[in-house]
Scaffold this motif. Sequence first.
Motif, PDB file in Angstrom:
ATOM      1  N   VAL A  70      13.312  32.827  66.350  1.00 20.94           N
ATOM      2  CA  VAL A  70      14.050  33.839  65.589  1.00 20.94           C
ATOM      3  C   VAL A  70      14.303  35.060  66.472  1.00 20.94           C
ATOM      4  O   VAL A  70      15.402  35.612  66.498  1.00 20.94           O
ATOM      5  N   ASN A  71      13.285  35.454  67.226  1.00 21.45           N
ATOM      6  CA  ASN A  71      13.451  36.556  68.183  1.00 21.45           C
ATOM      7  C   ASN A  71      13.598  35.952  69.573  1.00 21.45           C
ATOM      8  O   ASN A  71      12.679  35.968  70.394  1.00 21.45           O
ATOM      9  N   GLN A  72      14.766  35.408  69.845  1.00 21.07           N
ATOM     10  CA  GLN A  72      15.025  34.720  71.107  1.00 21.07           C
ATOM     11  C   GLN A  72      15.063  35.697  72.286  1.00 21.07           C
ATOM     12  O   GLN A  72      14.765  35.323  73.421  1.00 21.07           O
ATOM     13  N   ALA A  73      15.403  36.953  72.036  1.00 20.35           N
ATOM     14  CA  ALA A  73      15.574  37.935  73.115  1.00 20.35           C
ATOM     15  C   ALA A  73      14.279  38.624  73.514  1.00 20.35           C
ATOM     16  O   ALA A  73      14.228  39.286  74.546  1.00 20.35           O
ATOM     17  N   GLY A  74      13.237  38.511  72.686  1.00 18.07           N
ATOM     18  CA  GLY A  74      11.979  39.191  73.021  1.00 18.07           C
ATOM     19  C   GLY A  74      12.099  40.702  72.918  1.00 18.07           C
ATOM     20  O   GLY A  74      12.778  41.237  72.029  1.00 18.07           O
ATOM     21  N   VAL A  75      11.454  41.393  73.863  1.00 20.02           N
ATOM     22  CA  VAL A  75      11.425  42.853  73.834  1.00 20.02           C
ATOM     23  C   VAL A  75      12.523  43.467  74.697  1.00 20.02           C
ATOM     24  O   VAL A  75      12.685  44.689  74.733  1.00 20.02           O
ATOM     25  N   ILE A  76      13.313  42.631  75.373  1.00 18.72           N
ATOM     26  CA  ILE A  76      14.337  43.125  76.294  1.00 18.72           C
ATOM     27  C   ILE A  76      15.344  44.058  75.615  1.00 18.72           C
ATOM     28  O   ILE A  76      15.669  45.123  76.154  1.00 18.72           O
ATOM     29  N   PRO A  77      15.900  43.732  74.420  1.00 21.17           N
ATOM     30  CA  PRO A  77      16.859  44.657  73.795  1.00 21.17           C
ATOM     31  C   PRO A  77      16.279  46.038  73.519  1.00 21.17           C
ATOM     32  O   PRO A  77      16.977  47.050  73.654  1.00 21.17           O
ATOM     33  N   VAL A  78      15.001  46.109  73.146  1.00 20.64           N
ATOM     34  CA  VAL A  78      14.378  47.412  72.872  1.00 20.64           C
ATOM     35  C   VAL A  78      14.281  48.234  74.158  1.00 20.64           C
ATOM     36  O   VAL A  78      14.571  49.438  74.166  1.00 20.64           O
ATOM     37  N   ILE A  79      13.902  47.585  75.269  1.00 25.32           N
ATOM     38  CA  ILE A  79      13.803  48.284  76.549  1.00 25.32           C
ATOM     39  C   ILE A  79      15.183  48.756  77.003  1.00 25.32           C
ATOM     40  O   ILE A  79      15.358  49.890  77.457  1.00 25.32           O
ATOM     41  N   PHE A  80      16.192  47.891  76.872  1.00 23.54           N
ATOM     42  CA  PHE A  80      17.554  48.266  77.247  1.00 23.54           C
ATOM     43  C   PHE A  80      18.035  49.467  76.439  1.00 23.54           C
ATOM     44  O   PHE A  80      18.582  50.424  76.988  1.00 23.54           O
ATOM     45  N   ALA A  81      17.848  49.399  75.111  1.00 23.07           N
ATOM     46  CA  ALA A  81      18.324  50.478  74.242  1.00 23.07           C
ATOM     47  C   ALA A  81      17.608  51.792  74.545  1.00 23.07           C
ATOM     48  O   ALA A  81      18.244  52.856  74.605  1.00 23.07           O
ATOM     49  N   SER A  82      16.290  51.730  74.753  1.00 18.05           N
ATOM     50  CA  SER A  82      15.528  52.943  75.060  1.00 18.05           C
ATOM     51  C   SER A  82      15.985  53.555  76.379  1.00 18.05           C
ATOM     52  O   SER A  82      16.189  54.772  76.473  1.00 18.05           O
ATOM     53  N   SER A  83      16.172  52.706  77.394  1.00 24.69           N
ATOM     54  CA  SER A  83      16.587  53.206  78.699  1.00 24.69           C
ATOM     55  C   SER A  83      17.974  53.825  78.635  1.00 24.69           C
ATOM     56  O   SER A  83      18.229  54.865  79.249  1.00 24.69           O
ATOM     57  N   LEU A  84      18.879  53.202  77.886  1.00 23.35           N
ATOM     58  CA  LEU A  84      20.246  53.717  77.795  1.00 23.35           C
ATOM     59  C   LEU A  84      20.293  55.058  77.067  1.00 23.35           C
ATOM     60  O   LEU A  84      21.069  55.950  77.436  1.00 23.35           O
ATOM     61  N   LEU A  85      19.448  55.223  76.050  1.00 27.22           N
ATOM     62  CA  LEU A  85      19.450  56.483  75.307  1.00 27.22           C
ATOM     63  C   LEU A  85      18.803  57.626  76.087  1.00 27.22           C
ATOM     64  O   LEU A  85      18.979  58.791  75.730  1.00 27.22           O
ATOM     65  N   TYR A  86      18.032  57.300  77.155  1.00 27.21           N
ATOM     66  CA  TYR A  86      17.454  58.354  77.975  1.00 27.21           C
ATOM     67  C   TYR A  86      18.466  58.948  78.944  1.00 27.21           C
ATOM     68  O   TYR A  86      18.282  60.064  79.425  1.00 27.21           O
ATOM     69  N   ILE A  87      19.546  58.207  79.225  1.00 35.24           N
ATOM     70  CA  ILE A  87      20.506  58.659  80.238  1.00 35.24           C
ATOM     71  C   ILE A  87      21.168  59.989  79.862  1.00 35.24           C
ATOM     72  O   ILE A  87      21.236  60.898  80.705  1.00 35.24           O
ATOM     73  N   PRO A  88      21.702  60.188  78.624  1.00 38.87           N
ATOM     74  CA  PRO A  88      22.308  61.486  78.296  1.00 38.87           C
ATOM     75  C   PRO A  88      21.347  62.665  78.447  1.00 38.87           C
ATOM     76  O   PRO A  88      21.719  63.714  78.987  1.00 38.87           O
ATOM     77  N   ALA A  89      20.090  62.481  77.999  1.00 37.99           N
ATOM     78  CA  ALA A  89      19.116  63.572  78.123  1.00 37.99           C
ATOM     79  C   ALA A  89      18.787  63.862  79.584  1.00 37.99           C
ATOM     80  O   ALA A  89      18.608  65.027  79.970  1.00 37.99           O
TER      81      ALA A  89
END
Length: 437
Positions: A271-290
């Motif tokens: 069901v969670n085929q992607a694992g934790v990778i999407p959470v890491i990607f999203a967190s890293s991307l949201l840090y870029i503007p700050a």
Amino acid sequence: MLTAFARAFKTPDLRKKLLFTLGIIVLYRLGSHIPVPGVSYKNVQICVDQMGSSNSLFGLVNMFSGGALLQITIFALGIMPYITASIILQLLTVVIPKLENLKKEGQSGTAKITQYTRYLTVALAILQGTGLVATARTGALFGSCPVAREIVPNHSIFTTITMVITMTAGTCVVMWLGELITDRGIGNGMSILMFISIAAGFVGALWTIKLQGKIADGWVEFAVVILVGLAMVALVVFVEQAQRRIPVQYAKRMIGRRAYGGTSTYIPLKVNQAGVIPVIFASSLLYIPALIVQFSGSTAGWATWIQKHFVKGDHPYYIAAYFLLIVFFAFFYVAISFNPEEVADNMKKYGGFIPGIRAGRPTAEYLSYVLNRITWPGSLYLGLIALVPTMALAGFGANQNFPFGGTSILIIVGVGLETVKQIESQLQQRNYEGFLR
């Protein structure tokens, strides 16, 4: 789980592997407390005590380094450069045909990709180390701390180069320690070091919740956080184990006088085929503007808007963007990591078929349809796991990178389940050997 560990310690060779793994973990935690040459340890401690856990900008990287980033130690970069390099190589495998061919070559191709990952890890460590040293020298690492600019007293080129080389060497040592655990210890070394880095902040973070609590001297808040954490762990274990099993039947073939095939198996789609990778990607991307605002030092309208809406993790804009990015990256990562056409071709080559579905293109379309259907609940689950603890714990004074947060729970539970499975499989092999004797 405790029974598996107890049985493992009774087995001599498994006991050696476990003790070796524990020894590597001790070395890793020791290196996380040795400061880099050229850093004023006294001033760092002043700023860390003043900032506490409120530095959310570097919170994710600091969590993955076990608190070593803000301490500016020799293992300050931790395992993040290797994780980033591994993800980049995995993404490039789909884009670059040469890497895709190496992946299909088996063990020799995998060894070559691992070598490229090491080279990219060193390059990223140099880049991130330079950025960390520059941030520490300008005082931006600890914002409002009065002695933030005195963390690196000597701004000479020699001191800067020495600090960058030391942190890059520390990253290489961490990578080596992880590979030693994989080869001679128990479990995946990189995952275990990541597990230890996150778990290292558990006690301090929980005690902070207790000290900041107001009901019954903080014990009520402490108990509530523990209960919420256990409930989230149980939910994650349940979903991480959930899978859709697609039955596969292999036709019976006659080669000479022998019959081959005719077996039934299944394709497990998690069901969670992607694992934790999407959470890491999203967190890293949201840090870029700050990060852009902090390094630019701009006071324009766009900078003020970003500081107001995309720095704190409990703002509605941040939460909405975080959730949507997790869903997007979940579908994106599943699309590049699982190729239905390749699976369908392999099944057709070996005489396999899904009952009721024709081999070839119809099988690929069916697999793609099922994968999209189960990715929706998987992506929504990731988004909720990442956001619910953040919103629930915000009232107790926890920051968005609290150990019971979404990213932490997913990594800890995933690594824990995988390690226990490996221990149980090795115990099972030894039991079978004893039975055969």
